[in-house]
Design a protein around this motif. Structure first.
Motif, PDB file in Angstrom:
ATOM      1  N   THR A  39      20.940  -4.357  -9.237  1.00  0.00           N
ATOM      2  CA  THR A  39      20.286  -5.664  -9.183  1.00  0.00           C
ATOM      3  C   THR A  39      21.193  -6.761  -9.755  1.00  0.00           C
ATOM      4  O   THR A  39      21.141  -7.912  -9.296  1.00  0.00           O
ATOM      5  N   GLY A  40      22.022  -6.409 -10.729  1.00  0.00           N
ATOM      6  CA  GLY A  40      22.992  -7.370 -11.246  1.00  0.00           C
ATOM      7  C   GLY A  40      24.023  -7.749 -10.198  1.00  0.00           C
ATOM      8  O   GLY A  40      24.408  -8.922 -10.072  1.00  0.00           O
ATOM      9  N   ALA A  41      24.485  -6.754  -9.427  1.00  0.00           N
ATOM     10  CA  ALA A  41      25.438  -7.039  -8.351  1.00  0.00           C
ATOM     11  C   ALA A  41      24.798  -7.911  -7.271  1.00  0.00           C
ATOM     12  O   ALA A  41      25.439  -8.823  -6.723  1.00  0.00           O
ATOM     13  N   VAL A  42      23.533  -7.645  -6.953  1.00  0.00           N
ATOM     14  CA  VAL A  42      22.821  -8.466  -5.965  1.00  0.00           C
ATOM     15  C   VAL A  42      22.674  -9.900  -6.465  1.00  0.00           C
ATOM     16  O   VAL A  42      22.860 -10.864  -5.714  1.00  0.00           O
ATOM     17  N   LEU A  43      22.336 -10.060  -7.743  1.00  0.00           N
ATOM     18  CA  LEU A  43      22.215 -11.398  -8.317  1.00  0.00           C
ATOM     19  C   LEU A  43      23.551 -12.127  -8.270  1.00  0.00           C
ATOM     20  O   LEU A  43      23.610 -13.327  -7.933  1.00  0.00           O
ATOM     21  N   ALA A  44      24.633 -11.419  -8.595  1.00  0.00           N
ATOM     22  CA  ALA A  44      25.960 -12.042  -8.542  1.00  0.00           C
ATOM     23  C   ALA A  44      26.297 -12.485  -7.118  1.00  0.00           C
ATOM     24  O   ALA A  44      26.842 -13.581  -6.906  1.00  0.00           O
ATOM     25  N   ALA A  45      25.943 -11.645  -6.135  1.00  0.00           N
ATOM     26  CA  ALA A  45      26.191 -12.016  -4.739  1.00  0.00           C
ATOM     27  C   ALA A  45      25.345 -13.214  -4.328  1.00  0.00           C
ATOM     28  O   ALA A  45      25.811 -14.104  -3.597  1.00  0.00           O
ATOM     29  N   ALA A  46      24.096 -13.266  -4.794  1.00  0.00           N
ATOM     30  CA  ALA A  46      23.215 -14.394  -4.469  1.00  0.00           C
ATOM     31  C   ALA A  46      23.742 -15.689  -5.092  1.00  0.00           C
ATOM     32  O   ALA A  46      23.706 -16.757  -4.462  1.00  0.00           O
TER      33      ALA A  46
ATOM     34  N   LEU B  35      20.471 -12.966  10.704  1.00  0.00           N
ATOM     35  CA  LEU B  35      20.313 -13.401   9.317  1.00  0.00           C
ATOM     36  C   LEU B  35      20.879 -14.796   9.159  1.00  0.00           C
ATOM     37  O   LEU B  35      21.829 -15.181   9.851  1.00  0.00           O
ATOM     38  N   GLY B  36      20.321 -15.544   8.239  1.00  0.00           N
ATOM     39  CA  GLY B  36      20.824 -16.877   7.953  1.00  0.00           C
ATOM     40  C   GLY B  36      20.087 -17.462   6.766  1.00  0.00           C
ATOM     41  O   GLY B  36      19.007 -16.989   6.382  1.00  0.00           O
ATOM     42  N   VAL B  37      20.648 -18.507   6.194  1.00  0.00           N
ATOM     43  CA  VAL B  37      20.051 -19.124   5.017  1.00  0.00           C
ATOM     44  C   VAL B  37      20.223 -20.635   5.123  1.00  0.00           C
ATOM     45  O   VAL B  37      21.243 -21.130   5.599  1.00  0.00           O
ATOM     46  N   ASP B  38      19.190 -21.370   4.713  1.00  0.00           N
ATOM     47  CA  ASP B  38      19.264 -22.825   4.651  1.00  0.00           C
ATOM     48  C   ASP B  38      18.646 -23.302   3.349  1.00  0.00           C
ATOM     49  O   ASP B  38      18.378 -22.496   2.439  1.00  0.00           O
ATOM     50  N   GLY B  39      18.399 -24.598   3.230  1.00  0.00           N
ATOM     51  CA  GLY B  39      17.867 -25.141   1.985  1.00  0.00           C
ATOM     52  C   GLY B  39      16.458 -24.702   1.659  1.00  0.00           C
ATOM     53  O   GLY B  39      16.012 -24.860   0.513  1.00  0.00           O
ATOM     54  N   VAL B  40      15.734 -24.174   2.637  1.00  0.00           N
ATOM     55  CA  VAL B  40      14.388 -23.661   2.388  1.00  0.00           C
ATOM     56  C   VAL B  40      14.437 -22.267   1.776  1.00  0.00           C
ATOM     57  O   VAL B  40      13.724 -21.959   0.817  1.00  0.00           O
ATOM     58  N   SER B  41      15.280 -21.418   2.318  1.00  0.00           N
ATOM     59  CA  SER B  41      15.286 -20.009   1.910  1.00  0.00           C
ATOM     60  C   SER B  41      16.236 -19.699   0.752  1.00  0.00           C
ATOM     61  O   SER B  41      16.008 -18.728   0.018  1.00  0.00           O
ATOM     62  N   LEU B  42      17.279 -20.494   0.558  1.00  0.00           N
ATOM     63  CA  LEU B  42      18.264 -20.179  -0.487  1.00  0.00           C
ATOM     64  C   LEU B  42      17.645 -20.099  -1.883  1.00  0.00           C
ATOM     65  O   LEU B  42      17.898 -19.124  -2.614  1.00  0.00           O
ATOM     66  N   PRO B  43      16.831 -21.069  -2.324  1.00  0.00           N
ATOM     67  CA  PRO B  43      16.239 -20.941  -3.669  1.00  0.00           C
ATOM     68  C   PRO B  43      15.367 -19.697  -3.823  1.00  0.00           C
ATOM     69  O   PRO B  43      15.341 -19.083  -4.897  1.00  0.00           O
TER      70      PRO B  43
ATOM     71  N   LEU C 104      28.396 -11.928   2.281  1.00  0.00           N
ATOM     72  CA  LEU C 104      27.613 -12.085   1.057  1.00  0.00           C
ATOM     73  C   LEU C 104      26.119 -11.971   1.345  1.00  0.00           C
ATOM     74  O   LEU C 104      25.388 -11.264   0.649  1.00  0.00           O
ATOM     75  N   LEU C 105      25.649 -12.660   2.403  1.00  0.00           N
ATOM     76  CA  LEU C 105      24.230 -12.600   2.731  1.00  0.00           C
ATOM     77  C   LEU C 105      23.834 -11.192   3.164  1.00  0.00           C
ATOM     78  O   LEU C 105      22.775 -10.683   2.763  1.00  0.00           O
ATOM     79  N   ALA C 106      24.674 -10.548   3.965  1.00  0.00           N
ATOM     80  CA  ALA C 106      24.382  -9.177   4.375  1.00  0.00           C
ATOM     81  C   ALA C 106      24.343  -8.241   3.169  1.00  0.00           C
ATOM     82  O   ALA C 106      23.483  -7.350   3.069  1.00  0.00           O
ATOM     83  N   ALA C 107      25.259  -8.463   2.215  1.00  0.00           N
ATOM     84  CA  ALA C 107      25.288  -7.624   1.016  1.00  0.00           C
ATOM     85  C   ALA C 107      24.036  -7.833   0.170  1.00  0.00           C
ATOM     86  O   ALA C 107      23.481  -6.880  -0.387  1.00  0.00           O
TER      87      ALA C 107
END
Length: 520
Positions: free
Chosen positions: A44-51, A84-92, A4-7
């Motif tokens: 962009t809709g697909a990216v938003l759905a993945a996010a 690549l990675g995501v935490d509480g700082v970068s996710l929002p 998901l993050l890679a996508a």
């Protein structure tokens, strides 16, 4: 989660390439411009759905831990990895970027840009999204720099090709300022990577600066800080911003203010604070001084533009307001406390939502009235949006009071937490100095309220023209369907974040505490 993050990062880049390809056989004979703009909405809709799916699958029990990680060797000789990675700082910030880009694509589909090829516009918009998302997702210093630079070219062309008056000069000024800042930043990133033995942000943050000498940290923070400060933008390195915003098309202004400025402040939190804490501690008082100067400067500039007879431009005024609002973000970071840094991250998101909405609204006002000059808009009795286009006027007033920090809306919490952090800064920082900064910032909130209320009075209020003057002031179209669709999410999230701040603070607080303590 990894996929998901890679996508989220790669899909916009793939979509930008697809946008430049010839239309498929099934679309030949149809409107190709509408087809490619529809393609932008779809991607962009697909990216938003993945996010959103990434956020839904995020483990909220451990927001300080890097999740959805991908770690592949890219250039082994230099130990550069695709991490690549995501935490509480970068996710929002990832979700905010995906949301704003989708809303911009949707807005552009119904209000197509003029002056250039829709194919090129869509491709540039998607490249811009990919670079911004990558900046918030990568965990390698070299990749961060590449993603940081990746957004410059598409934004340059968006301003230069689809912008308004003086667009060429504004575009060149934008790219020259940011490129010069980035060159200095690159030197600091390379210094950290070479001296620290790795370019991996997670490993460097875990060391918490133990592998870097005090002198190395000072030089690195100064170099990296200059590059990040230009992008933020921090006074006095802000002068490219008003011109860029004034000349940019509506979607360019939304993305520039909504997400691109956040790349600078995110870099301070992700790189400077955990990797070079001694250098950050040394420069923190100076950063705070520049921050509060920017708050006052931005507010005074807005007051000057808002006064009658000044010929102030509404887009330029909102651009200067960003200098002041981002000053609160920098002040929160400079406190080096969990309270202040959490406030800075919250203010980042709030500013993206509110200022993105403001630029959408100003674009709508310009489309209807043909100008964003405040004197022309106000005229003799005021533009009277409340009477001529009540929904548009109401939304503009809502965005203005949200921007001035009205309690119950998103703009309140970030700036308040930044000032709370200044009241009790990190050990070793001068409390009297930060109390002085707190007092200056508090005065800045009063100035902010003053100029925004002046704008509301001049643009929204006034007598509605009667039948005898209808020819001079034609009826304005109120909020249209596609505008309602594009703006409603921003309004709803502004209210949600204001009434339920724990949604964001619950994510960012554990991650911030872990970054400040070292380790991830």
């Amino acid at each position: 989660m990894q996929l998901l993050l890679a996508a989220v990062v790669v899909l916009p880049l793939v979509g930008s390439v697809a946008a430049l390809l010839p239309a498929p056989p099934g679309l030949r004979g149809k409107n190709p411009d509408q087809a490619v703009l529809r393609h932008g909405v779809t991607v962009t809709g697909a990216v938003l759905a993945a996010a959103i799916a990434l956020a839904a699958g995020f483990d909220r029990g451990t927001p300080g831990r890097m999740q959805a990680q991908t770690d592949l060797s890219w250039i082994p000789a230099l130990d550069i990895r695709i991490h690549l990675g995501v935490d509480g700082v970068s996710l929002p910030l990832l979700v905010l970027t995906a949301l704003l880009t989708f809303l911009c694509a949707l807005y552009s589909y119904f209000s197509p840009p003029t002056g250039g090829s829709p194919k090129a516009f869509t491709a540039l918009l998607l490249v811009l999204e990919s670079g911004t998302l990558a900046s918030f997702a990568v965990l390698d210093l070299v990749l961060f720099f590449l993603a940081f630079e990746m957004v410059l070219i598409p934004m340059y062309f968006l301003i230069n090709r689809w912008g308004g008056a003086d667009r060429e000069r504004s575009a060149w000024r934008f790219i020259l300022y940011t490129l010069l800042g980035s060159v200095v930043m690159l030197l600091g990133l390379l210094l950290i990577g070479i001296k620290g033995g790795t370019f991996d942000m997670v490993a460097l943050a875990s060391d918490n600066g133990s592998g870097l000498s005090h002198t190395t940290q000072l030089v690195a923070v100064l170099a990296i800080g200059i590059g990040l400060a230009v992008k933020t933008p921090m006074w006095p390195l802000h002068s490219w911003l008003p011109d860029a915003h004034t000349a940019a098309p509506t979607v360019g202004s939304v993305l520039l203010a909504g997400v691109l400025l956040k790349m600078g402040t995110y870099g301070f939190v992700r790189i400077v604070l955990p990797i070079a804490p001694e250098g950050a501690h040394t420069f923190a008082p100076y950063l705070a001084a520049f921050a509060v100067t920017g708050i006052i400067y931005g507010s005074l500039a807005c007051l000057s533009l808002a006064r009658t007879g000044a010929g102030g431009d509404l887009k330029r005024l909102i651009a200067y307001s960003s200098v002041g609002h981002m000053g609160f973000v920098l002040l929160g970071i400079a406190t080096l406390t969990p309270t202040g840094v959490n406030g800075a991250l919250f203010a980042n998101i709030a500013h993206g939502l509110i200022t993105g909405l403001l630029f959408f609204l100003v674009g709508a006002v310009k489309e209807r009235c043909g100008s964003t000059d405040l004197d022309q808009l106000a005229g003799a009795t005021g533009a009277a949006l409340y009477g001529r286009a009540p929904r548009l006027g109401g939304l503009l007033a809502f965005a203005a009071v949200a921007s001035l920090g009205l309690p119950g809306l998103a703009g309140f919490w970030g700036e308040m937490l930044a000032m709370f952090g200044s009241f009790d800064p990190a050990p070793g920082l001068s409390r009297p100095a930060f109390l002085t900064y707190l007092a200056i910032a508090a005065f800045g909130t009063l100035l902010t309220a003053a100029y925004l209320l002046v704008v509301v009075r001049r643009v929204c209020m006034g007598e509605r023209p009667d039948a005898g003057t209808a020819g001079e002031q034609p009826v304005l179209a109120d909020v249209r369907g596609h505008e309602f669709a594009a703006w409603t999410p921003l309004v709803a999230l502004t209210v949600l974040a204001g009434l339920w701040p724990a949604v964001l603070l619950g994510l960012s607080n554990p991650a911030v505490r872990q970054l400040l303590a070292g380790g991830n």
